[in-house]
Design a protein around this motif. Structure first.
Motif, PDB file in Angstrom:
ATOM      1  N   SER A  94      -6.771  -5.702  -7.024  1.00  0.00           N
ATOM      2  CA  SER A  94      -6.681  -4.239  -6.975  1.00  0.00           C
ATOM      3  C   SER A  94      -5.746  -3.739  -5.879  1.00  0.00           C
ATOM      4  CB  SER A  94      -8.069  -3.609  -6.860  1.00  0.00           C
ATOM      5  OG  SER A  94      -8.826  -4.291  -5.927  1.00  0.00           O
ATOM      6  N   SER A  95      -5.427  -4.579  -4.908  1.00  0.00           N
ATOM      7  CA  SER A  95      -4.539  -4.063  -3.873  1.00  0.00           C
ATOM      8  C   SER A  95      -3.148  -4.685  -3.892  1.00  0.00           C
ATOM      9  CB  SER A  95      -5.191  -4.209  -2.494  1.00  0.00           C
ATOM     10  OG  SER A  95      -5.513  -5.551  -2.275  1.00  0.00           O
ATOM     11  N   GLY A  96      -2.907  -5.550  -4.880  1.00  0.00           N
ATOM     12  CA  GLY A  96      -1.579  -6.178  -4.935  1.00  0.00           C
ATOM     13  C   GLY A  96      -0.551  -5.282  -5.627  1.00  0.00           C
ATOM     14  N   ASN A  97       0.725  -5.614  -5.432  1.00  0.00           N
ATOM     15  CA  ASN A  97       1.814  -4.883  -6.085  1.00  0.00           C
ATOM     16  C   ASN A  97       2.454  -5.832  -7.095  1.00  0.00           C
ATOM     17  OD1 ASN A  97       2.761  -2.351  -6.035  1.00  0.00           O
ATOM     18  ND2 ASN A  97       3.611  -2.482  -3.948  1.00  0.00           N
ATOM     19  N   GLU A 139      -5.823   0.770  -0.102  1.00  0.00           N
ATOM     20  CA  GLU A 139      -5.106   1.074  -1.338  1.00  0.00           C
ATOM     21  C   GLU A 139      -3.618   0.839  -1.129  1.00  0.00           C
ATOM     22  OE1 GLU A 139      -8.018   4.643  -2.875  1.00  0.00           O
ATOM     23  OE2 GLU A 139      -6.496   4.977  -1.327  1.00  0.00           O
ATOM     24  N   GLN A 140      -3.024   0.260  -2.163  1.00  0.00           N
ATOM     25  CA  GLN A 140      -1.590   0.017  -2.123  1.00  0.00           C
ATOM     26  C   GLN A 140      -0.918   1.220  -2.783  1.00  0.00           C
ATOM     27  OE1 GLN A 140      -1.041  -3.353  -1.101  1.00  0.00           O
ATOM     28  NE2 GLN A 140       1.026  -2.725  -0.589  1.00  0.00           N
ATOM     29  N   ARG A 152      -2.559   2.292   2.396  1.00  0.00           N
ATOM     30  CA  ARG A 152      -3.379   3.376   2.949  1.00  0.00           C
ATOM     31  C   ARG A 152      -4.812   2.897   3.024  1.00  0.00           C
ATOM     32  NH1 ARG A 152      -1.639   8.258  -0.033  1.00  0.00           N
ATOM     33  NH2 ARG A 152      -3.540   7.975  -1.259  1.00  0.00           N
ATOM     34  N   TRP A 153      -5.558   3.379   4.013  1.00  0.00           N
ATOM     35  CA  TRP A 153      -6.960   2.942   4.073  1.00  0.00           C
ATOM     36  C   TRP A 153      -7.876   4.137   4.328  1.00  0.00           C
ATOM     37  CZ3 TRP A 153      -9.825   3.880   8.446  1.00  0.00           C
ATOM     38  CH2 TRP A 153      -9.098   4.163   9.620  1.00  0.00           C
ATOM     39  N   ARG A 154      -9.138   3.939   3.935  1.00  0.00           N
ATOM     40  CA  ARG A 154     -10.151   4.952   4.244  1.00  0.00           C
ATOM     41  C   ARG A 154     -11.498   4.252   4.369  1.00  0.00           C
ATOM     42  NH1 ARG A 154     -12.667   5.991  -0.831  1.00  0.00           N
ATOM     43  NH2 ARG A 154     -11.353   5.241  -2.503  1.00  0.00           N
ATOM     44  N   ARG A 155     -12.413   4.974   5.032  1.00  0.00           N
ATOM     45  CA  ARG A 155     -13.763   4.402   5.157  1.00  0.00           C
ATOM     46  C   ARG A 155     -14.589   4.804   3.942  1.00  0.00           C
ATOM     47  NH1 ARG A 155     -14.598   2.751  10.610  1.00  0.00           N
ATOM     48  NH2 ARG A 155     -12.959   3.619  11.930  1.00  0.00           N
ATOM     49  N   LYS A 156     -15.486   3.879   3.520  1.00  0.00           N
ATOM     50  CA  LYS A 156     -16.336   4.130   2.365  1.00  0.00           C
ATOM     51  C   LYS A 156     -17.273   5.302   2.596  1.00  0.00           C
ATOM     52  CE  LYS A 156     -17.331   0.148  -0.168  1.00  0.00           C
ATOM     53  NZ  LYS A 156     -18.141  -1.051  -0.320  1.00  0.00           N
TER      54      LYS A 156
END
Ligand code: AMP
Ligand code: ZN
Length: 494
Positions: free
Chosen positions: A329-332, A483-484, A490-494
């Motif tokens: 899910s985070s690969g390109n 997230e890619q 980009r990142w966020r906390r759950k």
């Protein structure tokens, strides 16, 4: 292909078809809420959870009922000992059971309590008396006359024909060779809880409780009745006798029994003292998902020996699956589709389904998904995965997780709840360093997170996928979602 399930009643694997159209009505014997449940109890509850999940995935509408046994010999005794009302005594353990079930990913069934059905239980006994099947003893207890039910023994396959008519047993649990007329209703003893009813004061026997509650919720005949293998006799045998002699109809169509969880070759049980509760294991630093995975990794009718090595192995398996999902899910990936991956996804879904249709062969279903992981990982490393493959492969994981429920990484908040509970109960000394570390590592600062993401990117650029996966897993278990995007990570906390 239809689900094939072992039916204890026929001692055979049979095709499962509900009695009514597309609706499955099933009842599972739930916990006796006099103490914390142990991992053995949860082997059975998870087997039932898996069955209901798979039936739903197969398109059935499932009405799954589970009882809370809040009247039984031990509860009555302990409540009297503590000088409290029965419901006051059981409230704590009922809450614990619900929390533990949620912790281990059990979808809540419809719950029914014995104490809410006392009137109906007394009425059930009165009807059996009217039919000449039950009788009242001098002390005001009522017994089921097993001589009136010639099929007695059909579930446990025991021959009771030579048994002495009229000899009685009034404890809820007993051995096969002491089978006698059993207590439906027990007269009050001094200091013990009792209820005033149409058949006089007293309390229901355990077997009666399940007959009454299951028939009230699901009808006189329903599809499936479940429990651990120890319940075959006398509990389920007695439920059949009571229910069928009253209704004159077959009670449950399928009888589903989970094999006992063992510890060093012996059954895990309270009385042997060889048990762990779920919280004992979490206090030692084990994740709820590892426990769930371990308990599902052996098909429900096979022997499963509980070991800490097994638990660690389960943790590794869950970690591999979560890493795999993150990597996908985070690969390109380049645009397009790789037909080989598309076929692999399709085959894996069929293999999982075929395994579960085969009397819930969970081990085979897990093997199918790991085979997919192995092949896709190899394709990752050689750059053969395309954008359109990702959605297909993720959909396979979703299907897998509808049943196994371990991919969503919510272990740390659950572990924190156990840590907080241990503090509240004054059990700090039982909190391991592993548990403290696991909970603390979830408290990463923004700067820590940025640093780890940079390290992860560097590892990936250097094609050190092991290192980048480990970092990604660490962040995921700390509740950080990565997230890619086209502008980078980009990142966020759950
Ligand atoms: P109890 O709370 O004692 O009424 O048991 C709840 C459920 O756990 C019942 O279905 C039992 O058959 C089941 N059970 C008890 N011990 C084990 C064990 N060691 N392994 C699997 N199931 C068990
Ligand atoms: Zn029961």
């Amino acid at each position: 292909m239809a689900l094939r399930l072992y039916n204890t009643l026929s001692s055979q694997i049979e095709e499962f078809h509900p009695l009514r159209d597309n609706e499955v009505r099933m009842y599972a014997c739930g916990p006796t809420v006099y103490d914390y449940g142990h991992v053995g109890n949860f082997r059975t509850f998870i087997a039932v959870d898996l069955l209901t999940r798979f039936l739903r995935q197969s398109g059935y509408k499932v009405h799954d009922v589970m009882n809370i046994t809040d009247v039984d010999d031990r509860i009555i005794r302990n409540a009297a000992r503590d000088g409290v009302e029965v419901r006051q005594y059981t409230a704590k353990y009922e809450k614990v059971f619900l929390e533990d079930s949620a912790m281990i990913g059990i979808k809540p069934p419809t719950l029914v309590r014995a104490t809410d059905h006392i009137t109906q239980m007394a009425e059930f006994v009165a009807k059996l008396v009217e039919k000449g099947i039950a009788y009242r003893a001098d002390d005001g207890s009522y017994y089921f006359r097993i001589a009136k039910f010639p099929e007695y023994g059909k579930l446990s396959k025991k021959d009771f024909s030579g048994m002495l008519d009229g000899a009685r047993v009034d404890v809820d649990e007993y051995e096969k060779d002491s089978a006698r007329d059993f207590a439906l209703w027990k007269a009050p003893k001094p200091g013990e809880a009792s209820w005033d009813t149409v058949i006089g004061p007293g309390r229901p026997g355990w077997h009666l409780e399940c007959s009454v509650m299951s028939m009230q919720e699901l009808g006189e005949s329903f599809d499936l009745h479940a429990g651990g293998e120890d319940l075959i006799f006398p509990h389920h045998e007695n439920e059949i006798a009571q229910s069928e002699s009253l209704s004159g109809k077959p009670f449950a169509h399928f009888w589903f029994h989970a094999r006992f969880l063992l510890v060093e070759g012996e059954k895990m049980s309270k009385s042997l003292g060889n048990f762990f509760t779920l919280r004992d294991l979490v206090l030692k630093g084990h994740k709820p998902s590892s426990i769930r995975y371990l308990l599902t990794s052996v098909p429900y009718r096979n022997q499963l020996n509980f070991t800490f090595d097994g638990l660690k192995q389960a943790a590794v398996s869950v970690e591999r699956l979560r890493n795999f999902k993150l990597r996908l899910s985070s690969g390109n990936f380049p645009a397009g589709a790789n037909p080989e991956m598309q076929t692999l996804a399709e085959e894996t879904v069929s293999r999982m389904r075929a395994a579960l249709d085969d009397d819930l062969n969970t081990a085979q279903a897990q093997a199918a998904v790991f085979e997919m992981v192995r092949r896709v990982n190899a394709a990752f490393d050689t750059g053969e995965i395309r954008k359109e493959d990702v959605a297909r492969l993720l959909a396979v994981l979703d299907k897998f997780d509808e049943i196994f429920a371990v991919l969503n990484d919510d272990d740390v908040p659950k572990m924190k709840q156990v840590l907080d509970w241990a503090v509240a109960e004054g059990r700090e000394k039982d909190i391991s360093n592993e548990l403290r570390d696991a909970v603390q590592s979830s408290e990463l600062s923004d700067a820590d997170i940025e640093k780890k993401i940079a390290q992860m990117k560097a590892a990936r650029d250097a094609r050190d996928f092991k290192a980048s996966d480990a970092l990604r897993a660490e962040l995921a278990s700390a509740g950080i979602i990565i997230e890619q995007t086209k502008d980078g990570v980009r990142w966020r906390r759950k």
